[in-house]
Design a protein around this motif. Structure first.
Motif, PDB file in Angstrom:
ATOM      1  N   ASP A   1     -83.147   5.704   3.617  1.00 38.29           N
ATOM      2  CA  ASP A   1     -83.363   6.673   4.323  1.00 38.29           C
ATOM      3  C   ASP A   1     -84.959   6.270   4.548  1.00 38.29           C
ATOM      4  OD1 ASP A   1     -83.437   9.137   5.784  1.00 38.29           O
ATOM      5  OD2 ASP A   1     -82.573  10.382   3.774  1.00 38.29           O
TER       6      ASP A   1
ATOM      7  N   THR B   1     -85.883  10.306   6.730  1.00 41.66           N
ATOM      8  CA  THR B   1     -86.732  11.059   5.765  1.00 41.66           C
ATOM      9  C   THR B   1     -87.964  10.675   4.425  1.00 41.66           C
ATOM     10  OG1 THR B   1     -84.731  11.906   4.640  1.00 41.66           O
ATOM     11  CG2 THR B   1     -85.950  13.012   3.287  1.00 41.66           C
TER      12      THR B   1
ATOM     13  N   LYS C   1     -91.222  11.543   6.304  1.00 39.55           N
ATOM     14  CA  LYS C   1     -91.467  12.399   6.636  1.00 39.55           C
ATOM     15  C   LYS C   1     -92.237  12.912   5.090  1.00 39.55           C
ATOM     16  CE  LYS C   1     -88.199  13.920   9.986  1.00 39.55           C
ATOM     17  NZ  LYS C   1     -86.638  15.346   9.935  1.00 39.55           N
ATOM     18  N   ILE C   2     -91.702  12.460   4.165  1.00 39.78           N
ATOM     19  CA  ILE C   2     -91.815  13.285   3.266  1.00 39.78           C
ATOM     20  C   ILE C   2     -93.956  11.975   2.272  1.00 39.78           C
ATOM     21  CG2 ILE C   2     -91.627  13.190   0.385  1.00 39.78           C
ATOM     22  CD1 ILE C   2     -88.824  13.648   1.152  1.00 39.78           C
TER      23      ILE C   2
ATOM     24  N   ARG D   1     -89.762  16.404  -3.115  1.00 42.40           N
ATOM     25  CA  ARG D   1     -88.540  15.505  -2.457  1.00 42.40           C
ATOM     26  C   ARG D   1     -87.848  14.321  -2.577  1.00 42.40           C
ATOM     27  NH1 ARG D   1     -92.100  19.659  -0.440  1.00 42.40           N
ATOM     28  NH2 ARG D   1     -91.029  21.376   0.292  1.00 42.40           N
TER      29      ARG D   1
ATOM     30  N   ALA E   1     -84.091  13.693  -2.030  1.00 45.36           N
ATOM     31  CA  ALA E   1     -83.305  13.061  -1.476  1.00 45.36           C
ATOM     32  C   ALA E   1     -82.968  11.811  -1.625  1.00 45.36           C
ATOM     33  CB  ALA E   1     -84.643  11.756   0.083  1.00 45.36           C
TER      34      ALA E   1
ATOM     35  N   TYR F   1     -78.893  11.319  -1.895  1.00 44.38           N
ATOM     36  CA  TYR F   1     -77.874  10.032  -1.605  1.00 44.38           C
ATOM     37  C   TYR F   1     -76.933   9.239  -1.894  1.00 44.38           C
ATOM     38  CZ  TYR F   1     -78.013   4.921   0.080  1.00 44.38           C
ATOM     39  OH  TYR F   1     -77.722   3.582   0.528  1.00 44.38           O
TER      40      TYR F   1
ATOM     41  N   PRO G   1     -78.060   9.653   3.486  1.00 40.65           N
ATOM     42  CA  PRO G   1     -79.173  10.050   3.667  1.00 40.65           C
ATOM     43  C   PRO G   1     -79.270  11.546   4.072  1.00 40.65           C
ATOM     44  CG  PRO G   1     -78.864   8.990   6.145  1.00 40.65           C
ATOM     45  CD  PRO G   1     -77.108   8.546   4.597  1.00 40.65           C
ATOM     46  N   ILE G   2     -79.645  11.853   3.587  1.00 35.76           N
ATOM     47  CA  ILE G   2     -80.097  13.774   3.424  1.00 35.76           C
ATOM     48  C   ILE G   2     -80.470  13.790   5.055  1.00 35.76           C
ATOM     49  CG2 ILE G   2     -82.405  13.360   3.090  1.00 35.76           C
ATOM     50  CD1 ILE G   2     -81.764  16.103   1.118  1.00 35.76           C
ATOM     51  N   SER G   3     -81.304  13.051   5.626  1.00 37.34           N
ATOM     52  CA  SER G   3     -81.040  13.115   7.009  1.00 37.34           C
ATOM     53  C   SER G   3     -79.688  13.349   7.651  1.00 37.34           C
ATOM     54  CB  SER G   3     -82.388  11.915   7.518  1.00 37.34           C
ATOM     55  OG  SER G   3     -81.942  10.938   7.324  1.00 37.34           O
TER      56      SER G   3
ATOM     57  N   ARG H   1     -79.468  17.010   7.937  1.00 35.15           N
ATOM     58  CA  ARG H   1     -80.206  18.447   8.861  1.00 35.15           C
ATOM     59  C   ARG H   1     -79.850  17.441  10.330  1.00 35.15           C
ATOM     60  NH1 ARG H   1     -86.166  16.908   6.157  1.00 35.15           N
ATOM     61  NH2 ARG H   1     -85.344  17.140   3.363  1.00 35.15           N
ATOM     62  N   ARG H   2     -79.154  16.934  10.433  1.00 32.70           N
ATOM     63  CA  ARG H   2     -79.242  16.532  12.086  1.00 32.70           C
ATOM     64  C   ARG H   2     -78.556  17.690  12.673  1.00 32.70           C
ATOM     65  NH1 ARG H   2     -73.058  14.682  12.102  1.00 32.70           N
ATOM     66  NH2 ARG H   2     -72.960  15.850  10.288  1.00 32.70           N
TER      67      ARG H   2
END
Length: 304
Positions: A146, A149, A152-153, A160, A164, A168, A174-176, A179-180
């Motif tokens: 991912d 993500t 960003k971490i 985090r 994440a 997964y 993916p956790i992203s 978030r969409r």
RNA sequence: GGGGACGUAGCCAAGCGGAUUAAGGCGGCGGAUUGCAAAUCCGCUAUUCCUCGGUUCGAAUCCGGGCGUCCCCU
């Protein structure tokens, strides 16, 4: 028609509780506490819960709802708080969402869908892996599955990275992915969001006084009592600011004076973090004490 | 009055002639934050080393004067 919800946020010791009660009385409202620590039973002094008298005066929800060894999450809180809000409104009253946990407030009022619940075992497995292979290797793994993500971490942000990865592994996505399309508006309720913002020096003074008062009221005894009930000092709820330092004091790692200083310092920092959150939350109205009265005018239309 | 030690950021403190564009810690400030959030993580924070002068190609680092702080003796 959307349900009207008055939100009162603000850093610790800014006077949210008092203001909320005042407004709830005027509006015929009920309070939904949005505080990740006041949800715990037995942790009264250290979390500065409203007093029993205050709670008798105005119904407060989501306080004392779980035991110290239980875990709450933003997703779970979202469900509970939304249910409260609906019930209050159905009773013909105005819900006031008040507290210092910005993420919980956001989870309630914005349109956030959290990923499905993840089996505890998966998290355990990841924690094991971090212990064995080191955090940086696990981070590299996240970078592969991912990258969105991961970028960003911070490679040092164990919490985090773990989250994440567990999402997964549990869902294959993916956790992203979850978030969409997050709406930055407040689609759920008719929101008026106030944040109490006292001048920094005054706030720090109030924090000092509050911490001293907590000690006077028996924070040490309260902590001992919780420990005596058999709760382990290592559980997440006891990592709470205040309890954490008192536990260290009880273990002999601090003298009392240092413990108190430490609590004050950490509380100041916590307040700063809260302010960062609220400042950057969308469509909030930061108000000084002088502006409180004027702020009420904006919501007075809800008065019955 | 004599002798000694010291003076580096708001505080503590390393460096003791050129890999220093002045470590590190504390504090402060800013930021992130999407099922642990009072948790967790990230960034910034001395154009300059008390001051003036000297030595040197080069000084926070060596020398001298001044100012200040502390200690000892009288």
């Amino acid at each position: 028609m959307k349900i009207p919800v008055i939100v009162i946020g603000g850093p610790t010791a800014s006077g949210k509780t008092q203001l909320a009660i005042e407004w709830a009385l005027k509006l015929n409202g009920e309070i939904v506490s949005c505080d990740s620590r006041q949800i715990y039973k037995y942790m009264d002094i250290g979390t500065a819960k409203p007093t029993l008298e205050e709670r008798r005066l105005i119904p407060h929800h989501l306080i004392d709802i779980i035991y110290p060894d239980e875990v709450m999450s933003a997703g779970e809180f979202q469900k509970l708080a939304r249910k409260c809000i609906e019930e209050i409104y159905a009773r013909g009253k105005i819900p006031l969402l008040v507290g210092g946990t910005g993420l919980y407030i956001r989870a309630v009022i914005r349109d956030i869908d959290f990923p499905p619940k993840v089996d505890e075992k998966i998290r355990e497995m990841i924690k094991e892996k971090i212990k064995e292979k080191g955090l940086s290797n696990v981070y590299r793994e996240l970078l592969e599955v991912d990258p969105v993500t991961a970028s960003k971490i911070s490679p040092n942000d164990e919490i985090r990275i773990t989250r994440a990865l567990e999402v997964y592994y549990a869902t294959g996505k993916p956790i992203s992915f979850y978030r969409r399309g997050i709406d930055i508006d407040y689609p759920k309720y008719d929101i008026v969001y106030f944040v109490l913002n006292p001048p920094r020096d005054l706030l720090y003074k109030r924090i000092e006084e509050r911490v001293d008062k907590m000690i006077q009221l028996g924070l040490i005894e309260e902590t001992k009592h919780i420990l005596n009930m058999g709760y382990s000092p290592g559980i997440p709820s006891l990592q709470t600011l205040g309890y954490r330092e008192i536990i260290k004091y009880l273990q002999g790692m601090y003298d009392l004076k240092s413990a108190i200083e430490e609590i004050k310092k950490e509380t100041r920092r916590y307040a700063k973090r809260q302010l960062t959150w609220f400042r950057n939350e969308i469509r909030v109205k930061l108000i000084s004490y002088e502006e409180v009265k004027n702020a009420f005018c904006k919501i007075a239309r809800y008065r019955q």
